[in-house]
Scaffold this motif. Structure first.
Motif, PDB file in Angstrom:
ATOM      1  N   PHE A  28       0.841  -1.191   0.000  1.00 43.05           N
ATOM      2  CA  PHE A  28       0.000   0.000   0.000  1.00 43.05           C
ATOM      3  C   PHE A  28       0.881   1.247   0.000  1.00 43.05           C
ATOM      4  O   PHE A  28       1.902   1.290   0.665  1.00 43.05           O
ATOM      5  N   MET A  29       0.434   2.247  -0.702  1.00 43.71           N
ATOM      6  CA  MET A  29       1.101   3.543  -0.633  1.00 43.71           C
ATOM      7  C   MET A  29       0.301   4.523   0.221  1.00 43.71           C
ATOM      8  O   MET A  29       0.718   5.664   0.423  1.00 43.71           O
ATOM      9  N   THR A  30      -0.856   4.114   0.728  1.00 44.21           N
ATOM     10  CA  THR A  30      -1.672   4.994   1.561  1.00 44.21           C
ATOM     11  C   THR A  30      -2.321   4.187   2.677  1.00 44.21           C
ATOM     12  O   THR A  30      -2.311   2.963   2.648  1.00 44.21           O
ATOM     13  N   GLY A  31      -2.846   4.891   3.652  1.00 43.47           N
ATOM     14  CA  GLY A  31      -3.560   4.227   4.732  1.00 43.47           C
ATOM     15  C   GLY A  31      -2.676   4.090   5.952  1.00 43.47           C
ATOM     16  O   GLY A  31      -1.607   3.480   5.897  1.00 43.47           O
ATOM     17  N   LYS A  32      -3.127   4.640   7.053  1.00 42.39           N
ATOM     18  CA  LYS A  32      -2.296   4.707   8.246  1.00 42.39           C
ATOM     19  C   LYS A  32      -1.669   3.369   8.621  1.00 42.39           C
ATOM     20  O   LYS A  32      -0.490   3.295   8.944  1.00 42.39           O
ATOM     21  N   ALA A  33      -2.493   2.315   8.572  1.00 42.79           N
ATOM     22  CA  ALA A  33      -2.012   1.022   9.037  1.00 42.79           C
ATOM     23  C   ALA A  33      -1.272   0.249   7.957  1.00 42.79           C
ATOM     24  O   ALA A  33      -0.722  -0.813   8.221  1.00 42.79           O
ATOM     25  N   ASN A  34      -1.288   0.762   6.748  1.00 47.17           N
ATOM     26  CA  ASN A  34      -0.811  -0.029   5.625  1.00 47.17           C
ATOM     27  C   ASN A  34       0.340   0.585   4.844  1.00 47.17           C
ATOM     28  O   ASN A  34       1.137  -0.138   4.253  1.00 47.17           O
ATOM     29  N   TRP A  35       0.420   1.884   4.805  1.00 47.00           N
ATOM     30  CA  TRP A  35       1.322   2.501   3.834  1.00 47.00           C
ATOM     31  C   TRP A  35       2.786   2.237   4.140  1.00 47.00           C
ATOM     32  O   TRP A  35       3.201   2.157   5.290  1.00 47.00           O
ATOM     33  N   LEU A  36       3.557   2.112   3.074  1.00 44.60           N
ATOM     34  CA  LEU A  36       4.998   1.960   3.184  1.00 44.60           C
ATOM     35  C   LEU A  36       5.662   3.195   2.607  1.00 44.60           C
ATOM     36  O   LEU A  36       5.173   3.789   1.647  1.00 44.60           O
TER      37      LEU A  36
END
Lengths: 486, 486, 486, 486
Positions: free
Chosen positions: D151-159
């Protein structure tokens, strides 16, 4: 009877070229006409008279990458500027990574009173804290500092995307221009890891450490942010044609994304790094020098106006001296060689030599690229950047026919080398006047420390946004404009 | 003490805007300075002073499409120009389809001595015979007629591709600029056949008779020829964004392809053709008015400099009068309605009103688009197109605050209608000076027949080719440059 | 028990690759399964089995440019095809410049009964008279000739724009595909004039006589016509990347513009023309071979599907023989050297060798490019172009591992040279079957004259237009669709 | 005598369409031929037989954004798939943000044994620790999990960018494909801040919360990383034409950047969010539905092959139920409404209905987009994705003529609504076979829990990189390739 008259020269502005005497009173241009007379007269027959250069990208008296301190202080850097025909510089007030502007701006402003030419600061923002964005930055903008510099790369400098957006929003709301060092931080880290793992330590590998694709990426990203927020930006030191192409694409979409390049990207290339040993570090600057074919493509972007300002990115780091690249870099990993080259004094001659002499650009375009456009972009126009009634009498008697060789010995900076050593240039500043006073003549500095003035900048029309919000939401006016939403 | 001084105005050039008095002697600008004094003085407080407009696309006293003769003769057309703030026009000397320029140029030159403003001719080439190309054209160019007009469409006008290439080659070899009406002749014929077969006769169908795709095609074609021969051209009256995009693409490839547009493409659209009966023919001009959304896109091309000249394409055809559109067209097939609208007098006000007033362009850009760039393109600069020491004192006192309604009764042409009737415009020429003489003030013509001078044009630097031959063959220097051939 | 079984091979179609036996009955593929048995069996272990090649661009028994007659008659050309793995060819019925198709189609059809593989004709239209367009062409289309070839260049062949539009309109109305030789006739004439004037006669200058920019121009023009009329076309022998880029641009606009290229543009280049003396004429074909770097770019267009058919443009002209290039061309001006090279037999091996062997394309893509896509484009699918139940058993046992050298002696055409002499290729047809009959095995021709069948083509879905009219006028349905017209 | 025969149907593959019976033995396709006989026979006269759908983007039994757990478990989701004609799904094994894959893969694999159709996992990587990248990920890839989701977005997911580059590098070195949720995290945070500050809480404002420009930005960024490292990626759920344009641009540069879209971006738009109250949240999914005009543009990208896979992104979140959107979202800030809609069962019918029925795509293109291309992309081909000898007998008897209305009551998932309620669709799966066993017929589920098999994936050729390094440095082979460096 004027205070001063420049006689018999050919005046060049961004639009016009015509024979006229120039009358100066109180440091201001007050007359353009044939046969004026003055208490002092400067003969300019056979010469051009151009507006003093505006170099909007100049480091001095600053701690740089790798902790190196600039070889130039604010006096020596601006003395060097004056001797190269530049009468206005914009330097940087560097916010501490964890601190506030309040910690440094007053001191920096104090130190800058030593400047030899007129000056302003970019606010180099490194700590986008809530307090800084909500209070300090608006106050500094209101006080006349109408440009903010942000980095997208570099351990001590880079801001994340949310911070970049917040800074752009503050700039839009308060009337400042954001300038951007646009390269991708992740790519730099990754390449440094891999090159280190592969044992690539010679300074020439700097040319692959920070590739053009990382510049293209960051330009597209920051241009997207500028589009989203409907606010103008200037991308600093565009070096790769593919990055310039992203600027052009943004302009075609209607975004007000402007691009600066520097003479080193027009005159040097990765091929210059092919030197034995650590000598190559003399050509280490960021963004890295690109392929030798890329230089030609950059001229096309300048001709078409996609890029419209050419600066020096004067970043004076010694080579041999105690605080020079050699000491800091010779045993360091590739990504820790201090970046930066001097260039404020050679800028105009290189641009003329590579641009006007071979017919790539006209003298008017030369003036636009080296002076007028920067003055407009940064709110200094019409005081600076042109020769017009009412403008400051920052004038350069330019000798388009002089051909000479660059030697560091003849330059007026405090750096122990120039990357242009031995280069033969055509077109030199013969006499430089700052607000009507001669500060340089034929290679001799004739000014004095502290002669420069600070240039506070009022809100200026050039920053006016267009009112286009591609998201369908205007976050400033808080209106939803999406065509499908009722 | 000057012959004449314009006092207290704000001078606008393509690059600068500054308060100054303007001194004029012998019809030439001789001083820019505060507080000049003159034997005659014109007060311009609260006004701008701009360079007289240069309208490089103006028909007068000419047989037009469908055999209609212009309602304006060279005097009435140029009187109208003067009253709208335009002090230089370029008209057309029309070669007979089967004849020679020798048959008409002397006569046309004689008739043009009646002009009210300064003038030049485009050589409208319709018979590209060997004799014309080898002898007449070079001689006329050498005599100072440095622009040649060619058509890609129209039964009586179009040239085939070989002829176009030959004309471009002659222009390059002898130093002239080729201007082009770029639309596809085959498409026009095909659409006319089909629309006739379908019974579409209402003038509004003019909007589909000559579609934008036919303009895009022809622009790409002529741009390719200009590229092949490494020679600059100006594409006339670019009306469709897709055609402008082809010009931009050519510029990106390095070709010197320039584009003109006309105020009607910025201010009118196909929607104006929705009028009952033959009334719609008042808006029939070629290229056809485009979609209402296309106007906005054209402004983007102007802003980015892809298109850089805005003219009137003044083509004065009466509507009701004996020789008007009505008589010639009312019963005629769709493709025989005489094309053309008047506009030389309204050009500057419409451009200001649609451009500067709503903030699309700056006053400096207005001057560039309406005067300076045309002067540069056609070799009239620096005599025309700017306010600089030594330039002709073609000056307009411009009232940016005046808002008024267009009525044909108040215009000074000899046409019985204006397509802009009732349009409310902001920004009007208050006083027009031709070489220092007032020829118009507040709607009254104060000049005299024959006051205009012919402007011979010497070879000029702007035409200089670049030396790039995409074919791998330089047909002028006769050198093969293909990289694969030994 | 099938008539015939191909055993143990690996079947390749445009989408799939799988191990299976192939059962054939009555010349039709009737089974795909493991372990089939047949009255005749062909062992294909270690081999691929691919659909017989479809070469949709093949000249034979025709008078060519310069009046040269093809070295191949319809039998020898198709024998050569069979031995190279091609089982369907589309040749040309050439309308006389002043005559009618009725003058030649019956005779040509009669002569074609000698063909060794299945065949169809393109109607090569040179006389677009009203009678031809209104009567002959519709009748021929209805009779199963569903493709029309037009030229945009060449004295004896080129059609003007109105004629091109009329032909496209007839094709759309009656359900045929127009194929186009797209180069600019004016450019060819101009360059011929200039090269002749400069004394450039060596055949190698063919590479600059007909430059890529002329191909790009014509592609953009014909694509614009196809867009205007909402009808599909196939551009023949796309050779220049810039021409392919125009096809891609048209596709992005939604036009159904398809592109063919030929193996010579993938395997040869202008560098091949660097031979002493008239020998170079062996590599003279049109469009001219492009720069050596262009070949790589063409592969990218093939990979992305912008170009989707690869043919031979087999144009067999002898070199030394009495009617060869040498005799007709050696003393002739540059533009009169007969164009054309043979290639129907080497096509598949070169495409495999340059495409599949180095990993540029997959075997499935090879089948699509050399067989399936041409069959679809020209209405021959699903009878031809695949290995599927119900399709003709045109099958090639393909040896992907065989590497051998091309020699003209081993080829089966009637031409006295091959431009590929000595080239080492990987991937060869081992056995060729036409409708279940072996016609070639390991370089030996085993078929018989007259074995080929004519392939009449019914209206096919692929031609279906989209209903988009960029002009705002549908000239077929006679409806105005311009959004601004009421 | 086969185990099973599908009789009299018309077989459709990505390339071909032909009438044939299909013989099946041991769950494998073993014969294609007319008139086969089998112990079991299914009549398909008047029907198409297509390969079972491959839905490579399906969430089940997973904690989603906002902490909501999927309404579907792995059995109900795959039962729903089977009833819609999909026989292979790729789900997600979700790495804990701070944990390791070892913590969840075994358990997830165990739970997946309940699946009703064949399945694989994407490794959803959220913790790019050194240990994970150096050890876990290579081991899991080697074990057959050849796709990694980032993921490039999302608090719990983005790297962050460095992590993305490291993951891509591991994937290239070990032979896995990286799939990417490409949206800009900073933009999402900024817009959420501003919308919250403005009081915009209605779910419809989801359409402006995550704008298309943020998708375009992220696509350009990840495509740049893929280019830099010369490794293929698949961009998930491309929803905006401007994002698809970036994929196309990357493909033109030679990068292997592939794009998936989902049926909701073809069938729904922001206009669907115009519902009173919280009801609108039923159409909240990410990326957000785009403008209604954008749908048409996406079809063009599908037609040209820029996007080549169409999935469901089945993300089953209840609306009313205890764990539904209503409960979690109704009082929550805009950016906390749980995202996601169900769709695995309706996917094929919507794609046929919007694509094939109105003539936008052919049946073969339908098969390619819904089955073959996903199988190829993810290493499941030729076992899945086609009807060929040796492939799994995953077959769907497809009724192209059935028109029916969608009701949630008739669907087989465990979600309490469908966003397509009431939509009338043409084209439905009549019978679904998984490896030769009927699992669904006319809306009735006839399979059993646990019938699906895990599909381990070996290294596959499709991943092969090209060896182009735009940086001038190959970080894998550790070679410098910059042309200017010696």
């Amino acid at each position: 009877m004027h205070d001063l008259v420049i006689r018999n020269g050919t005046v060049v502005t961004a639009a016009d070229i015509f024979a006229a005497d120039i009358g100066v009173d109180g440091g201001i241009v007050t007359a353009l006409a044939p046969r004026l007379s003055g208490r002092t007269e400067i003969e300019a027959r056979g010469r051009l008279v151009i507006p003093g250069g505006v170099d909007s990208h100049c480091h001095a008296e600053q701690r740089m990458s790798g902790g190196v301190v600039n070889a130039d202080d604010l006096f020596t850097a601006t003395r060097s500027a004056a001797c190269g025909g530049t009468t206005t510089v914009i330097c940087f007030a560097l916010q501490p990574r964890e601190g506030r502007f309040a910690d440094i701006v007053p001191e920096y402003a104090q130190r800058a009173t030593r400047c030899a030419v007129d000056y302003a600061f970019h606010l180099w923002l490194r700590n986008p804290s809530e307090q800084v964005l909500a209070e300090e930055l608006p106050a500094l903008i209101a006080a006349g500092h109408r440009s903010v510099k942000v980095f997208m790369t570099g351990k001590a400098n880079w801001l994340d995307d949310l911070a970049l957006l917040r800074v752009l929003a503050v700039a839009r709301e308060h009337g400042a221009l954001v300038t951007v060092h646009a390269e991708n931080w992740g790519i730099h880290q990754f390449m440094a890891e891999r090159l280190a793992a592969g044992g690539f330590r010679h300074p020439k590998f700097h040319a692959v450490l920070k590739p053009a694709i990382g510049e293209r990426e960051a330009v597209h990203r920051i241009a997207s942010f500028a589009e989203l927020l409907d606010t103008p930006i200037q991308v600093f030191h565009v070096s790769a044609p593919e990055a310039a192409a992203e600027i052009e694409a943004a302009q075609r979409r209607g975004a007000r994304v402007h691009g600066e390049t520097c003479v080193q990207y027009l005159a040097l290339s990765a091929a210059d790094l092919n030197r034995p040993g650590f000598e190559a570090a003399k050509w280490v600057f960021g963004p890295a020098p690109r392929g030798s074919a890329d230089r030609h493509a950059l001229w096309d972007y300048l001709k078409r106006g996609v890029l419209d300002v050419v600066t020096s990115d004067h970043a004076p780091v010694n080579f041999d001296a105690a605080d020079g690249k050699k000491r800091w870099g010779e045993d360091a990993p590739l990504d820790q060689i201090p970046n930066g080259i001097p260039g404020v004094e050679t800028r105009l001659s290189i641009l003329w030599s590579e641009g006007v002499a071979p017919g790539r650009i006209t003298p008017c375009e030369f003036v636009a690229l080296s002076s007028t456009n920067a003055a407009r972009t940064f709110g200094l126009y019409p005081r600076k950047g042109t020769i017009a009634i009412g403008s400051d009498a920052d004038l350069v008697v330019w000798d388009p026919g002089r051909t000479d060789r660059v030697t560091n010995a003849a330059l007026h900076h405090a750096v122990d080398y120039t990357p242009y050593e031995g280069m033969v240039l055509t077109g030199w500043a013969e006499t430089t006047l700052l607000r009507g006073e001669v500060v340089h003549h034929k290679g001799r500095y004739l000014g004095r420390e502290g002669q420069g003035q600070w240039l506070p900048r009022a809100a200026y029309d050039w920053l006016r946004p267009a009112g286009r919000f591609p998201s369908g939401y205007d976050p400033f006016g808080q209106r939803v404009t999406h065509p499908d939403l009722q």
